[in-house]
Every structure is written in C-alpha cells, then in structure tokens.
Motif scaffolding. Structure first.
Motif, PDB file in Angstrom:
ATOM      1  N   ALA A 195       0.814  -1.219   0.000  1.00 31.47           N
ATOM      2  CA  ALA A 195       0.000   0.000   0.000  1.00 31.47           C
ATOM      3  C   ALA A 195       0.846   1.268   0.000  1.00 31.47           C
ATOM      4  O   ALA A 195       0.347   2.344  -0.345  1.00 31.47           O
ATOM      5  CB  ALA A 195      -0.948   0.002   1.205  1.00 31.47           C
ATOM      6  N   GLY A 196       2.130   1.152   0.363  1.00 23.94           N
ATOM      7  CA  GLY A 196       3.024   2.298   0.291  1.00 23.94           C
ATOM      8  C   GLY A 196       3.485   2.597  -1.112  1.00 23.94           C
ATOM      9  O   GLY A 196       4.184   3.590  -1.341  1.00 23.94           O
ATOM     10  N   PHE A 197       3.089   1.747  -2.063  1.00 25.53           N
ATOM     11  CA  PHE A 197       3.496   1.922  -3.459  1.00 25.53           C
ATOM     12  C   PHE A 197       2.306   1.967  -4.410  1.00 25.53           C
ATOM     13  O   PHE A 197       2.235   2.810  -5.310  1.00 25.53           O
ATOM     14  CB  PHE A 197       4.421   0.773  -3.872  1.00 25.53           C
ATOM     15  N   GLY A 198       1.369   1.029  -4.251  1.00 24.35           N
ATOM     16  CA  GLY A 198       0.250   0.929  -5.186  1.00 24.35           C
ATOM     17  C   GLY A 198      -0.975   0.334  -4.524  1.00 24.35           C
ATOM     18  O   GLY A 198      -1.011   0.090  -3.317  1.00 24.35           O
ATOM     19  N   ASN A 199      -1.994   0.096  -5.330  1.00 22.47           N
ATOM     20  CA  ASN A 199      -3.243  -0.460  -4.789  1.00 22.47           C
ATOM     21  C   ASN A 199      -3.842  -1.514  -5.731  1.00 22.47           C
ATOM     22  O   ASN A 199      -5.052  -1.723  -5.753  1.00 22.47           O
ATOM     23  CB  ASN A 199      -4.258   0.656  -4.539  1.00 22.47           C
ATOM     24  N   SER A 200      -2.986  -2.188  -6.495  1.00 24.81           N
ATOM     25  CA  SER A 200      -3.467  -3.164  -7.466  1.00 24.81           C
ATOM     26  C   SER A 200      -3.699  -4.525  -6.809  1.00 24.81           C
ATOM     27  O   SER A 200      -2.744  -5.260  -6.506  1.00 24.81           O
ATOM     28  CB  SER A 200      -2.463  -3.318  -8.617  1.00 24.81           C
TER      29      SER A 200
END
Length: 791
Positions: A195-200
């Motif tokens: 979640a600190g990078f993306g939400n895929s």
C-alpha cells in the motif's frame, strides 16, 4: 577457497551441535521432519491445532557474517523470541540475470535450518520487493536496463516473468522447509508494504499465485501494511493481514480500523519498529526503552502477536545500502537500528528490558534461552597509509558513447562512474547544467576540481571557468544507494539524462563521451598501481597491518572524506565524513593472525591518512551541513499581504485529516501555517502531508523541496521539515526543542516548492501516531501561489 570450505564446515558443525542439543532437551517441535500445521484460527493463530502467540525477532542473514548466524539466533531466543523473521533480497541472490546464488553467505536454507536447530520457527519474506533500507528494496539493478521497465505491477510482463522465476528459485531452497513438510517455516509473506506503493489487487493476486507455484502451496501466507492503508487493496482471504507500526504507538488505535473490518482475524504487528535507520548527514536515530517496552507490553497483555523490526539490525556491508526519496537521502552502512541486540551482537538495555518483560508471559514449561557468550572485541593501534594510487592515473578501459547514459546502460550495478568529454573555447565562465546527478558528483576541468553536486540538495548547476578549446571535462559520480521505498524506486545511477553548457543565451548539449566504470568488487580495487606518495583528489590508499589475535573491532574513519573500504578482500561499506556514523564494524572472523590488508577509496581525500580499531562504535557524531537546513540565518517569512486559500481547525483524533477547497487553486509554492496546537503548547508536529490534484488524488511528491520552515528539530532528534512528505508515517516534522519549550511560538510555517504549478483541490494531513500529543495542529491556514513568498 580454503577459507570458504572452513566457513561451511563451521556452519554445518554449528547446526549438528544445536540439533543434538535440542534432541537431548526433549523438544520435539524443533526436530526436523516432524510435520505440523500452522493456520489462521478465530482471533488467534493455531500451531498444530493449539493457540500460538508469535514472538518474532527480525534479523537479516546478509547483514550478519555467516559465522555469527548461530550467535544472533541464540540471542533472539534468549530475549524471549520463539520465531525468527527474515527477508530475502532478490538482488543479493541474482546479481546477474539467471545467475542464482544460494551458497556461502547467501545460503538461506542453512540459515533457516539453523533457526530450527535452535528450537525456533521462521517467517520468510521473499519479496520480490522487500524495502529494508536495502538497495532498490531488493529489486535487481539490471531490471533498469529495460528503458521502460515498471516494477511491482502486472502491467510489465518482463518484471512479472523475472520475479516469478526468482520466486521459483527461492522455492527450491525453502519450500521443503515448510512446517507441513517437517520444517519450521510457519508463514511466507506476499510482497511487502504494498500500500506504500500501489493499490493493485490484481498484482498482489498474481504474486500470491507465483508464490504458490514456487512451492509455497502448503504454508500460511501473510502480508503487512500500515494501519492507515491496509485496506487500499484486497487479497485472497487465505492471506493473513498484519500491521506495521512504531515503538510507543497506541496499540488499540492501531488495530481499531482493522478489527472493525476483520473482527475474527488474529492480530499481529508484522513490524514493531524497535528503533529506526540512519541517513548520511542526519542525527543518529534512537527510540526510548520506555516507549518501546510500553507498547510491547500492551500487545502481550492483549495477546497480539508481533515481530520486532529489528531484533538485531547488523551491518549493510558493501554496496547494499538503500535510500529514501523524497527528498533523496541515503542510508549509512551501520544497520544498528537502535535495536535490542546491537550491531556487533552486543546486548543492550533494550535487550534486557525485552527479556525481563517476556519472561512473565511464557507458556507453562517454556523458558528463556541462555545468553550466549559475547564475541570478543579488540582494539587495533593506529595504522598509517603510505601507499596511494590516484584515481585519474588508474583509469580502466574507457567506453565511447555519443550520449550520456546512466551506469546501468554500461552494465555497471554499483560504485562510481566518470564521464569525460572536451569543451569548446570560452573567454568567460559558463554554467554547466546536469540532468540529473544520481547521486554525488565532482566536476573537474583539466584535472582541477571545480565543485561538487549533491542530489540531497537537488543540485544541478555549477559554474566552470573560461577554457581553451579541447579542455577536458570530467564528471565523477558516486552512487550512494538506490531508493528503496515508494514511487522513486526506479532509480538509475550516474547521470540519467543529459549535460548542457549554458552560455549567455545559448544552450549546448554535450556529446561524445568517454565513460570509465569503477565497480565495487575487491579485485578491481586491487588492480590499482600503489606507490609511496602523497596525493590530492580521488585516490585509493593501501596499508598492511599485523595482528597477534583477532576479534571484532570498529574501524575509525573520522579523518577520511567520502568513499568505500575493503579489508582482506571484504567490502565493509560506504563512509562519509558528514556522519553520523564514523566507525565501521570489522568482524573478527574476517581478520586473521599475521598480515592483514586494508584498501580505502577516498574521493575527497583524508584529513589524515590513518585509521585505528576501536572497542566502541561512534554512530552519533554528525558534522552538520548548513546548506540542508530549511531556514537561512535571519530569514523570516512575510505573510502580512497574503490571502489564504483555506483556513480551518483539525479535531484531536490522530488519523488522516482530509480538507477540500471550495474551488481549485493553482500554484507552485505551498505554505502551511499552524496557528495553535491541540495541547496548547508551543510546538508543531506533522507526520505526513499530501496535496490533492484535480482528480482528488495525491499529486507526486518527487520534485518537492522545503524552502522554508521557521523551526525544525535537527539536533536532539531527526525531525526536520521534509519529514512531512517522506512517505514514512512514523517520522515527523517537529519544531525545535529547548528544554521543555520550543524556541519559537505560534504561528509555525512550512513552505514547499512543488517543482511546478499544480492545480490543488485540497490536502490531507496525518498527525503523529505515537502516544505523545506534542504539537498536534489545531488551527491553521493554507496559502498557495505561483510566485515565491516574500522572506
């Protein structure tokens, strides 16, 4: 080769000895080939059908000499741990495509078996992304040779194929050691803090399937994220969710949202941060024993499983240290982390505080492990260097390139790279503009140092003097660690785009370069031609020294500039005079009786070409760099004639605050002004700040730069102003302390240059999340304009 064989025999002997000792003690759970189960139960984990509270300590086998693995594991057990948690770093095991290495220092299977031999379970975090303040978060640098590469996403088939192949190799090593197969691995993590990078959710599902296909088809899978963002994507229900938070946190608040959504799930803090990592040029990070133990006791009282990150940090030897961005800030070599077990394997006040706490929570019949004997520490008398090899007299074979390219495109992963070309004639000084320096550069004209450029300051321009036609321009760039967290993880080194000459109203891009690569392996350094001489500028220095006995020591490099050190062929790591680290752990198992060799590459040159070995580390001596401060002497922000775009008040809750403007506002310079605090003190503190674009989503922070903060704490603690956009919820901007009072009173202002005009529709603000309420903002004003504010 003989030494490697001896090391392997020693490690095997340690395992056999530990296994025999455990069998004699009658602990069948630790004996190999006893198959078991570990699953999610209702509000608890179940080990072989019975409730099990995980007391894990994280240690990283690459950061510990192999000969000391058993010692560190035993220390964790003596502290009260029943589980060891480990990362694997992809780039550590596959340094070149398809060349996998799980031998020697990289023999993770032996490490896990050694954990089992000590009667402990293991949690494995294989990635493909890890973070851990490790170069590129564990992703291999050679991915960057693909110009359009995307990472941590299933939108790039190349990345997904390569990461799947890596996970299969990990599976070959560790899948047989799942608890269901008679091993001790009870959980395997899917990715890391995604979640600190993306939400895929699709990417996470693809990675989960890759782990299953790699052989981890029986073990319990898990993931970890922050309490504020764990629900930004979804995973298969079989994947356990754990939360990461810092020492001193309010445990009930950290799990509140999670329990509302997952009322029947076991609770676990996947990373309970015992301390924090250090960055070059910033104060040494510590976390108090009192706050750390307080939250740990809260978890034990509530039967919440945990993993201490770190139980023992160790050392980021060699080139493996990473960096944060924004703003760019590289990690030091020591990974002491202010952890309970110190960098050298020494016990600390935190160690005994944990041990004393956990002995009160042991299960019937369970007892703490014995504290192993300390590893000897020695001093080494002063060693003076008389041999040197100037860098520019020892250039490797050059490579021709019309255009500037980053070092990865020259098949170089780490180290230094020199770009050389010729200049045209000019009777007046000109500006040299570089896009972009990654990470620290020295500029020479005809061998004379003109100046330095530092990515930490976003330096890009330097003045060069008048030159004759054909003058030689050298730009020597040092890579100081790839970004290991957030969107900037695609971090190519050297010069990433172009170099231009700005001459009055003309811009000329420089072409036709000769490129010289300086890798980090010892064999390359040993090729330098050393002679007895005194030198100026970048150079290697070499000395020999004799020892009658061996032991760990701390090599004092406080008189040296910036570079890297090798002892007996081992790359000990990067050094930099700005601190806070001034000494470097030299493991005694890498020293030898008789003659030893030390080579130092110093790009700036030492104040004194000498070192010594100390018994105690120096990790907190910083040489402050005034250019990195956010307020110039005598500077004051003038807002008297400025009109705020919004003003309001926050409530006292320590959760994200989202504010929407009545209409969008456009500007480049953003000012947040705190007028009062929730506690009516004189401080201001903010953990994170996000600005929302026209789509309502946070805009990129990669080009942000703090250009003013009326006050920031940079001496007593590392609470500088840029912490509001460093993507780390546990670090904060805090105004300066003097005793128990701030040296300034409200209002407190922070001004950020966004890098360009942005259309802003609102902002989000996260207060500090620990138990302290100091400085939590109440009343505030927000300003935004295209022209810079008046100072």
């Amino acid at each position: 080769m003989k030494r490697l064989i001896l090391v392997c025999l020693l490690a095997c002997a340690q395992i056999v000895f530990a296994q025999n000792a455990i069998k004699k003690s009658g602990n069948p759970s630790a004996t190999a080939k006893t198959k078991g189960t570990f699953v999610l139960g209702k509000k608890e984990f179940l080990l072989n059908g019975k409730p099990f509270l995980i007391r894990a300590g994280e240690i990283h086998f690459p950061r510990i000499p192999r000969e000391y693995w058993d010692h560190r594991i035993k220390l964790c057990k003596a502290m009260g741990m029943n589980t060891i948690c480990i990362y694997l770093f992809w780039n550590f095991h596959e340094q070149k495509p398809d060349q996998f290495d799980f031998t020697g220092q990289k023999d993770v299977a032996t490490f896990v078996k050694l954990v089992q031999a000590n009667g402990m379970y293991c949690i494995v975090r294989p990635g493909p992304y890890a973070c851990a303040e490790w170069d590129m978060g564990g992703l291999p640098w050679w991915l960057l040779k693909k110009a359009d590469v995307k990472v941590r996403t299933n939108e790039d088939s190349y990345f997904m194929d390569r990461s799947a192949k890596y996970l299969k190799e990990v599976g070959k090593q560790l899948a047989p050691l799942q608890i269901q197969n008679g091993g001790n691995i009870i959980m395997v993590q899917v990715e890391n803090e995604y979640a600190g990078f993306g939400n895929s959710s699709e990417y996470m599902e693809a990675t989960r399937k890759n782990l299953k296909a790699a052989g981890f088809d029986k073990v319990q899978l898990m993931r970890c994220d922050w309490p504020s963002s764990f629900d930004s994507y979804t995973t298969d229900p079989e994947v356990a969710i754990t939360l990461n938070f810092m020492a001193g946190s309010d445990v009930d608040k950290q799990f509140k949202r999670f329990q509302e959504k997952h009322s029947e799930a076991p609770l676990m803090c996947g990373e309970y941060w015992t301390g924090w990592f250090d960055n070059w040029g910033n104060p040494h990070e510590t976390r108090s024993v009192k706050s750390f133990i307080g939250s740990l006791k809260d978890m034990m009282d509530r039967k919440i499983s945990f993993s201490l990150y770190m139980a023992h940090g160790g050392t980021t030897f060699g080139q493996w240290g990473g960096a944060n961005s924004p703003p760019y800030s590289a990690m030091v070599t020591s990974y002491d982390y202010n952890a309970p077990i110190g960098e050298q394997g020494n016990t600390t006040e935190k160690f005994f505080a944990v041990r004393d706490l956990l002995k009160k929570y042991l299960n019937p019949g369970e007892k703490l492990g014995d504290i192993p004997a300390p590893i000897p520490v020695i001093t080494i008398p002063k060693i003076t260097f008389e041999e040197a090899a100037p860098l520019f007299d020892n250039l490797p074979q050059g490579k021709e390139s019309v255009n500037i390219k980053p070092m990865e495109m020259f098949d170089q992963g780490w180290g230094r790279i020199n770009y050389r070309t010729n200049l045209t004639a000019s009777s007046t000084p000109r500006k040299l503009n570089i896009t972009e320096v990654h990470d620290w550069a020295q500029v020479f004209v005809d061998g004379k140092l003109i100046g330095k450029l530092d990515r930490r300051r976003a330096d890009s321009t330097i003045e060069i003097p008048a030159t004759k036609a054909g003058a030689v321009l050298d730009i020597l760039v040092e890579a100081t660690g790839r970004v290991n967290f957030g969107e900037a993880v695609i971090d190519r080194k050297g010069i990433t785009e172009k170099v231009e000459i700005l001459d009055r109203n003309t811009v000329q891009e420089l072409k036709n370069w000769t490129v010289y690569n300086f890798p980090v392996d010892y064999q390359f350094q040993a090729k330098a031609k050393f002679v007895k001489q005194k030198v100026n500028g970048p150079a290697w220095y070499r000395a020999k020294f004799n020892l009658n006995k061996t032991g760990d020591t701390y090599i004092d490099l406080s008189t040296w500039g910036k570079g890297m050190i090798w002892v007996n062929g081992y790359n000990i790591g990067r050094f930099w005079k700005i601190g806070p680290q001034q000494t470097f752990l030299m493991p005694g198992v890498w020293l030898k009786k008789g003659v030893n060799e030390i080579i130092i590459l110093d790009l700036e040159g030492p104040r004194e070409a000498a070192v010594q070995g100390l018994k105690d580390p120096i990790l907190d001596k910083i040489n402050p760099d005034a250019s990195l401060l956010s307020r110039k002497v005598g500077q004051n922000l003038i807002l008297a004639n400025e009109k705020p775009v919004f003003e309001g008040s926050f409530d006292a809750a320590d959760s994200w605050k989202t504010v929407s403007f009545a209409s969008a506002s456009k500007g480049r310079y953003f000012c947040f002004e705190a007028l009062s605090s929730q506690e009516n003190d004189n401080y201001t503190s903010i953990a994170e700040m996000q600005l929302l674009g026209k789509d309502g989503k946070p805009i990129s922070t990669q080009k942000w730069k703090v250009i003013y903060a009326d006050s920031e704490e940079v001496t007593a603690a590392n609470n500088s102003a840029e912490k509001v956009f460093d993507n780390q919820e546990s670090t904060i901007w805090h105004t300066q302390y003097i005793g128990n009072q701030s040296n300034t009173k409200h209002p407190h202002q922070l001004v950020i240059d966004l890098g360009k005009d942005e259309e802003i529709t609102g902002f989000r603000c996260l207060p500090r999340s620990d138990k302290s309420k100091n400085g939590m903002v109440k009343d505030y004003k927000v300003y935004l304009k295209s022209a810079v504010f008046n100072f």
